[in-house]
Design an enzyme around this catalytic site. Structure first.
Site, short mmCIF file in Angstrom:
data_model
loop_
_atom_site.label_atom_id
_atom_site.label_comp_id
_atom_site.label_asym_id
_atom_site.label_seq_id
_atom_site.Cartn_x
_atom_site.Cartn_y
_atom_site.Cartn_z
N LYS A 1 -8.05 -11.92 -2.89
CA LYS A 1 -8.87 -11.91 -1.66
C LYS A 1 -10.13 -11.08 -1.86
O LYS A 1 -10.09 -10.04 -2.51
CB LYS A 1 -8.01 -11.30 -0.55
CG LYS A 1 -8.63 -11.32 0.81
CD LYS A 1 -7.75 -10.59 1.83
CE LYS A 1 -7.99 -9.10 1.84
NZ LYS A 1 -7.51 -8.41 3.05
N LYS B 1 0.80 -1.24 0.00
CA LYS B 1 0.00 0.00 0.00
C LYS B 1 0.82 1.27 0.00
O LYS B 1 0.28 2.34 -0.25
CB LYS B 1 -0.92 0.02 1.23
CG LYS B 1 -2.09 -0.91 1.17
CD LYS B 1 -3.13 -0.47 2.19
CE LYS B 1 -4.13 -1.54 2.51
NZ LYS B 1 -4.81 -1.28 3.77
N LYS C 1 -12.96 -5.71 1.60
CA LYS C 1 -14.00 -4.72 1.86
C LYS C 1 -13.64 -3.34 1.35
O LYS C 1 -14.49 -2.51 1.12
CB LYS C 1 -14.34 -4.67 3.35
CG LYS C 1 -13.30 -4.06 4.25
CD LYS C 1 -13.85 -3.85 5.64
CE LYS C 1 -13.01 -4.48 6.73
NZ LYS C 1 -11.58 -4.15 6.72
P1 TYM Z 1 -9.39 -6.32 8.33
O1 TYM Z 1 -10.34 -5.26 8.75
O2 TYM Z 1 -8.71 -6.17 7.02
O3 TYM Z 1 -10.15 -7.70 8.34
C1 TYM Z 1 -10.92 -8.10 9.46
C2 TYM Z 1 -10.83 -9.59 9.63
O4 TYM Z 1 -11.38 -10.26 8.49
C3 TYM Z 1 -10.44 -11.16 7.96
N1 TYM Z 1 -10.62 -11.19 6.50
C4 TYM Z 1 -10.83 -12.31 5.79
N2 TYM Z 1 -10.91 -13.60 6.15
C5 TYM Z 1 -11.14 -14.51 5.18
N3 TYM Z 1 -11.29 -14.17 3.87
C6 TYM Z 1 -11.22 -12.88 3.46
N4 TYM Z 1 -11.38 -12.55 2.18
C7 TYM Z 1 -10.97 -11.87 4.45
N5 TYM Z 1 -10.83 -10.53 4.39
C8 TYM Z 1 -10.60 -10.13 5.66
C9 TYM Z 1 -9.09 -10.58 8.34
O5 TYM Z 1 -8.07 -11.56 8.32
C10 TYM Z 1 -9.36 -10.06 9.73
O6 TYM Z 1 -9.29 -11.11 10.69
N6 TYM Z 1 -5.42 -5.09 11.06
C11 TYM Z 1 -6.67 -5.82 11.08
C12 TYM Z 1 -7.60 -5.37 12.18
C13 TYM Z 1 -6.98 -5.40 13.51
C14 TYM Z 1 -6.73 -6.52 14.33
C15 TYM Z 1 -6.13 -6.01 15.51
C16 TYM Z 1 -6.96 -7.89 14.16
C17 TYM Z 1 -6.54 -4.29 14.19
N7 TYM Z 1 -6.04 -4.67 15.38
C18 TYM Z 1 -5.74 -6.87 16.53
C19 TYM Z 1 -6.58 -8.73 15.20
C20 TYM Z 1 -5.97 -8.23 16.37
C21 TYM Z 1 -7.39 -5.59 9.76
O7 TYM Z 1 -7.21 -4.60 9.11
O8 TYM Z 1 -8.30 -6.55 9.46
#
Ligand code: TYM
Length: 322
Positions: A185, A104, A188
């Site tokens: 993937k 990014k 969102k």
């Molecule tokens: P984020 O917001 O991108 O995604 C949220 C959660 O959804 C999962 N995910 C998916 N799982 C399966 N298939 C997909 N296509 C898919 N797209 C997204 C992600 O793996 C995630 O679990 N940095 C993190 C948010 C975060 C976080 C944390 C997570 C901030 N602090 C502490 C765990 C612990 C994020 O941007 O996820």
């Protein structure tokens, strides 16, 4: 055992978020939050961030997460406070290796500094609560690994302070793929992609149409084969995740692509429709949502205080009265 996870309000929640993460947020002693601070690491619109944060928090509550476990990250200042301390224990070398930063931002002078230090904030999220399990989809593994490294280093240099978390991998749905581009993937933040991304709050008929129009592979045989049949494999993974089945076994039951798609659409809607009903009920009662989020916030503030204090002292920041 404490489970913790966050979701960034960088777009509207997708089926991938639900299957890979949200539906695994089940620990009654867990901490599950809308990671709105993380949504500011790339250019953002404040009004849209407020709206997405609210929608996401309401959806998390609608998903039936245990009472008191849901909160909004920025309501708990300890996250940003510990993030700074952890920045002081992390190295430019390790942060530069993060895939998300490379994809990014890397190399562009207008990249926000917070995108670079983002993994320190995520490590703070995790380490504040003595978390030992982090239910996330496959794309977050590298960040959880970094949180582990940071915890181990902190404990070594400043004394035993943090629990070293485990990565809790989903057996299925590690990475739900885009329905139109099944090697990428489902994301969102891909706002232009209305066809390949299933959003949890889209109308059911739209969702059914999206599944029926999913890109398939050449040849008519239904088989779980990631390399040769990415589209069919993705549908099988979705069907399996929604029905608690086995994608390889399920493949044997389908003579045609059409039959697989129809059943996958039914299974997806069976998961999504109850969620939508509960969302509508909660969204019509904003005071109840506020109360539930305040409960989650207060519990998170209480629970995070001791570890923040311990880290502050360990690093030599004891101030007046400390
Ligand atoms: P984020 O917001 O991108 O995604 C949220 C959660 O959804 C999962 N995910 C998916 N799982 C399966 N298939 C997909 N296509 C898919 N797209 C997204 C992600 O793996 C995630 O679990 N940095 C993190 C948010 C975060 C976080 C944390 C997570 C901030 N602090 C502490 C765990 C612990 C994020 O941007 O996820």
């Amino acid at each position: 055992m404490t489970s913790l996870s966050g979701i960034t309000p960088s777009g509207r929640l997708t089926l991938g978020n639900h299957l890979g993460a949200l539906r695994r947020f089940t620990d009654p002693d867990g901490f599950y939050f809308v990671a709105n601070l993380h949504a500011m690491t790339t250019k953002h619109d404040p009004r849209r961030l407020v709206a997405l944060t609210r929608e996401m928090a309401t959806l998390m509550l609608a998903a039936g997460l245990p009472p008191g476990t849901v909160f909004i990250q920025s309501d708990v200042p300890a996250h940003a406070q510990l993030a700074y301390l952890l920045e002081c224990t992390s190295y430019v070398g390790e942060l530069s290796r993060m895939i998300q930063y490379k994809e990014k931002g890397n190399g562009r002078p207008m990249t926000r500094a917070s995108l670079f230090t983002y993994p320190c904030l995520m490590a703070a999220d995790i380490l504040l609560y003595g978390t030992d399990r982090v239910p996330v989809g496959g794309d977050q593994d590298q960040h959880v690994e970094l949180a582990r490294d940071v915890a181990v280093r902190f404990n070594r240099e400043y004394g035993e302070t943090f629990v070293v978390p485990q990565l809790q991998k989903a057996a299925l749905a590690m990475r739900i793929k885009d329905l139109q581009n099944p090697t990428a993937k489902m994301s969102k933040s891909d706002e232009d992609n209305a066809v390949g991304t299933i959003r949890l709050l889209d109308p059911p008929d739209v969702i059914r149409r999206q599944v029926m129009r999913a890109v398939t592979d050449s040849g008519g045989e239904v088989r779980h084969d990631e390399a040769a049949k990415p589209g069919i494999t993705n549908l099988l993974e979705i069907l399996a995740a929604c029905t608690d089945g086995d994608p390889v076994e399920l493949a044997k039951a389908y003579p045609t692509y059409g039959a697989l798609k129809a059943d996958t659409a039914d299974a997806v809607l069976a998961v999504i429709e109850p969620l939508q009903k509960e969302y509508a009920r909660l969204a019509s009662d904003p005071v109840a949502v506020d109360d539930l989020l305040a409960e989650g916030r207060d519990r998170a503030i209480e629970a995070s205080r001791p570890r923040l204090q311990a880290a502050v002292h360990a690093m030599g920041l004891a101030g007046s009265g400390g």
